[in-house]
Design a protein around this motif. Structure first.
Motif, PDB file in Angstrom:
ATOM      1  N   GLY A  77      10.937  -5.405 -11.284  1.00  0.00           N
ATOM      2  CA  GLY A  77      12.397  -5.313 -11.271  1.00  0.00           C
ATOM      3  C   GLY A  77      12.988  -6.262 -10.237  1.00  0.00           C
ATOM      4  N   ASN A  78      14.312  -6.425 -10.305  1.00  0.00           N
ATOM      5  CA  ASN A  78      14.972  -7.363  -9.379  1.00  0.00           C
ATOM      6  C   ASN A  78      14.883  -6.911  -7.921  1.00  0.00           C
ATOM      7  OD1 ASN A  78      15.749  -9.053 -11.434  1.00  0.00           O
ATOM      8  ND2 ASN A  78      17.683  -7.971 -11.790  1.00  0.00           N
ATOM      9  N   PHE A  79      14.667  -5.633  -7.706  1.00  0.00           N
ATOM     10  CA  PHE A  79      14.612  -5.125  -6.331  1.00  0.00           C
ATOM     11  C   PHE A  79      13.226  -4.569  -6.023  1.00  0.00           C
ATOM     12  CE2 PHE A  79      18.836  -4.564  -8.177  1.00  0.00           C
ATOM     13  CZ  PHE A  79      19.534  -5.488  -7.410  1.00  0.00           C
ATOM     14  N   ALA A  80      12.227  -5.144  -6.635  1.00  0.00           N
ATOM     15  CA  ALA A  80      10.860  -4.623  -6.475  1.00  0.00           C
ATOM     16  C   ALA A  80      10.072  -5.396  -5.423  1.00  0.00           C
ATOM     17  CB  ALA A  80      10.130  -4.658  -7.817  1.00  0.00           C
ATOM     18  N   GLY A  81      10.778  -6.123  -4.561  1.00  0.00           N
ATOM     19  CA  GLY A  81      10.100  -6.938  -3.545  1.00  0.00           C
ATOM     20  C   GLY A  81       9.104  -6.163  -2.703  1.00  0.00           C
ATOM     21  N   GLU A  82       9.523  -4.964  -2.279  1.00  0.00           N
ATOM     22  CA  GLU A  82       8.621  -4.183  -1.419  1.00  0.00           C
ATOM     23  C   GLU A  82       7.372  -3.744  -2.158  1.00  0.00           C
ATOM     24  OE1 GLU A  82       9.794  -1.010   1.321  1.00  0.00           O
ATOM     25  OE2 GLU A  82      11.837  -1.721   0.975  1.00  0.00           O
ATOM     26  N   LEU A  83       7.572  -3.389  -3.415  1.00  0.00           N
ATOM     27  CA  LEU A  83       6.423  -2.948  -4.209  1.00  0.00           C
ATOM     28  C   LEU A  83       5.430  -4.109  -4.395  1.00  0.00           C
ATOM     29  CD1 LEU A  83       5.459  -0.398  -5.895  1.00  0.00           C
ATOM     30  CD2 LEU A  83       6.212  -1.688  -7.881  1.00  0.00           C
ATOM     31  N   VAL A  84       5.967  -5.284  -4.702  1.00  0.00           N
ATOM     32  CA  VAL A  84       5.107  -6.453  -4.911  1.00  0.00           C
ATOM     33  C   VAL A  84       4.380  -6.809  -3.610  1.00  0.00           C
ATOM     34  CG1 VAL A  84       5.145  -8.945  -5.381  1.00  0.00           C
ATOM     35  CG2 VAL A  84       6.393  -7.370  -6.881  1.00  0.00           C
ATOM     36  N   GLU A  85       5.105  -6.742  -2.503  1.00  0.00           N
ATOM     37  CA  GLU A  85       4.466  -7.058  -1.220  1.00  0.00           C
ATOM     38  C   GLU A  85       3.340  -6.060  -0.928  1.00  0.00           C
ATOM     39  OE1 GLU A  85       7.163  -7.496   2.159  1.00  0.00           O
ATOM     40  OE2 GLU A  85       5.340  -7.563   3.405  1.00  0.00           O
ATOM     41  N   ALA A  86       3.610  -4.786  -1.224  1.00  0.00           N
ATOM     42  CA  ALA A  86       2.584  -3.763  -0.995  1.00  0.00           C
ATOM     43  C   ALA A  86       1.370  -3.999  -1.901  1.00  0.00           C
ATOM     44  CB  ALA A  86       3.168  -2.372  -1.241  1.00  0.00           C
ATOM     45  N   MET A  87       1.597  -4.495  -3.112  1.00  0.00           N
ATOM     46  CA  MET A  87       0.470  -4.788  -4.013  1.00  0.00           C
ATOM     47  C   MET A  87      -0.415  -5.879  -3.415  1.00  0.00           C
ATOM     48  SD  MET A  87       2.425  -4.597  -7.692  1.00  0.00           S
ATOM     49  CE  MET A  87       0.990  -4.836  -8.759  1.00  0.00           C
ATOM     50  N   GLY A  88       0.201  -6.832  -2.742  1.00  0.00           N
ATOM     51  CA  GLY A  88      -0.561  -7.908  -2.098  1.00  0.00           C
ATOM     52  C   GLY A  88      -1.364  -7.429  -0.892  1.00  0.00           C
ATOM     53  N   ARG A  89      -1.028  -6.219  -0.417  1.00  0.00           N
ATOM     54  CA  ARG A  89      -1.768  -5.649   0.721  1.00  0.00           C
ATOM     55  C   ARG A  89      -2.762  -4.585   0.259  1.00  0.00           C
ATOM     56  NH1 ARG A  89       3.474  -4.959   3.130  1.00  0.00           N
ATOM     57  NH2 ARG A  89       3.196  -2.772   2.621  1.00  0.00           N
ATOM     58  N   ALA A  90      -3.044  -4.542  -1.018  1.00  0.00           N
ATOM     59  CA  ALA A  90      -3.975  -3.523  -1.532  1.00  0.00           C
ATOM     60  C   ALA A  90      -5.313  -3.592  -0.789  1.00  0.00           C
ATOM     61  CB  ALA A  90      -4.199  -3.739  -3.029  1.00  0.00           C
ATOM     62  N   ASP A  91      -5.969  -2.444  -0.666  1.00  0.00           N
ATOM     63  CA  ASP A  91      -7.250  -2.432   0.063  1.00  0.00           C
ATOM     64  C   ASP A  91      -8.359  -3.085  -0.793  1.00  0.00           C
ATOM     65  OD1 ASP A  91      -7.951  -0.569  -1.839  1.00  0.00           O
ATOM     66  OD2 ASP A  91      -7.851   1.139  -0.493  1.00  0.00           O
TER      67      ASP A  91
END
Ligand SMILES: [Zn+2]
Ligand SMILES: [Zn+2]
Length: 284
Positions: free
Chosen positions: A65-79
């Motif tokens: 979504g247009n405001f999913a920046g935090e979610l995408v950033e968190a995906m990049g920090r997956a363990d």
């Protein structure tokens, strides 16, 4: 029956443990698409999985979504276990004949490249494209099987990276409801262990396929739509052998077995291995 977004949402929700709602539409070229979103949340903050049914092809696209920046950033920090599952699911998609188009921060890349995890994720593009398919040829059940298969695979890849928070009120009982994305700005997903098991199940099936590893039976093929997705997931690594902090690798620790083979496997403790089960079978 033509592919229906509600039954697709139901199936993917059941496979992954995350509740989805389904909608449908058409591309400008007339291709039909089905789209799934996590239920009960502002769509802009989460994502959609759009499955486009083209001519002899299925494309499943991750659409933040247009405001999913935090979610995408968190995906990049997956363990590491999430990253490993993400790689394994995408490798299985390629082995099954799909092209995997992945771009992080606008740069096309390869899921095997460790460099993708080095910088914070500002954007993620992921499309799984399977061409050369026999689809839209009049067998609606077969079409739906393909659509479900590829959508569940894409969902399993995405879910591997989603930030899962173990619900602190976890009681050890089977959860009555699906996991959900909490409202607000915190990009995380509350789950309990049962839901995490289902995420592992979805990943294991995306990696290994929906047929029995011991006898090759595909219940959906044998019994039709009523049995689609009916397959059990066996823990090859015994839970009693590993510590409580052990992180399950869906590729090596989990194996799909049909209900018969699974029952036979547990006739012994420790269970019979998949190879032993194969050797036991008599020609019918
Ligand atoms: Zn079997
Ligand atoms: Zn088992």
């Amino acid at each position: 029956m033509s592919p229906d977004p509600r039954s697709l949402a139901k199936r993917v929700s059941a496979e992954t443990g995350l509740a989805f709602t389904g909608t449908e539409g058409r591309d400008s070229d007339g291709s039909r698409w089905l789209e799934l979103r996590p239920a009960g949340h502002p769509p802009g903050q989460t994502f959609a999985l759009r499955t486009v049914i083209g001519w002899r092809r299925i494309d499943v696209e991750f659409r933040p979504g247009n405001f999913a920046g935090e979610l995408v950033e968190a995906m990049g920090r997956a363990d590491e276990s999430g990253r490993q599952t993400f790689r394994a699911v995408l490798a299985a998609c390629r082995d099954a004949g799909a092209d995997v188009a992945l771009a992080v921060n606008g740069i096309a890349t390869n899921p095997e490249d460790d460099a993708i995890w080095s910088a914070p994720w500002r954007s993620l593009d992921l499309t799984i494209r399977r061409g050369m398919l026999a689809i839209n040829e009049g067998d609606a059940d077969a079409d739906m099987r393909q659509i479900e298969l590829w959508t569940v695979r894409a969902a399993a890849a995405v879910l591997a990276l989603l930030p899962l928070e173990i619900d602190s009120e976890e009681s050890g009982e089977v959860a009555p409801d699906f996991a959900g994305l909490p409202e607000g700005t915190e990009a995380r997903i509350d789950v309990n262990r049962y839901e995490r098991d289902r995420r592992n199940r979805a990943a294991a099936l995306a990696i290994h396929g929906y047929f029995c590893k011991a006898c090759d039976l595909d219940m959906g093929e044998r019994y039709g739509p009523a049995a689609a997705g009916l397959i059990e997931v066996h823990h090859v690594t015994q839970v009693s052998e590993v510590g409580p902090g052990y992180i399950i690798d869906p590729k090596s620790d989990l194996m799909p077995l049909c209900p018969n083979c699974h029952a036979v496997a547990h006739r012994r403790s420790p269970p019979f291995s998949v190879d032993e089960l194969r050797e036991m079978q008599r020609p019918s």
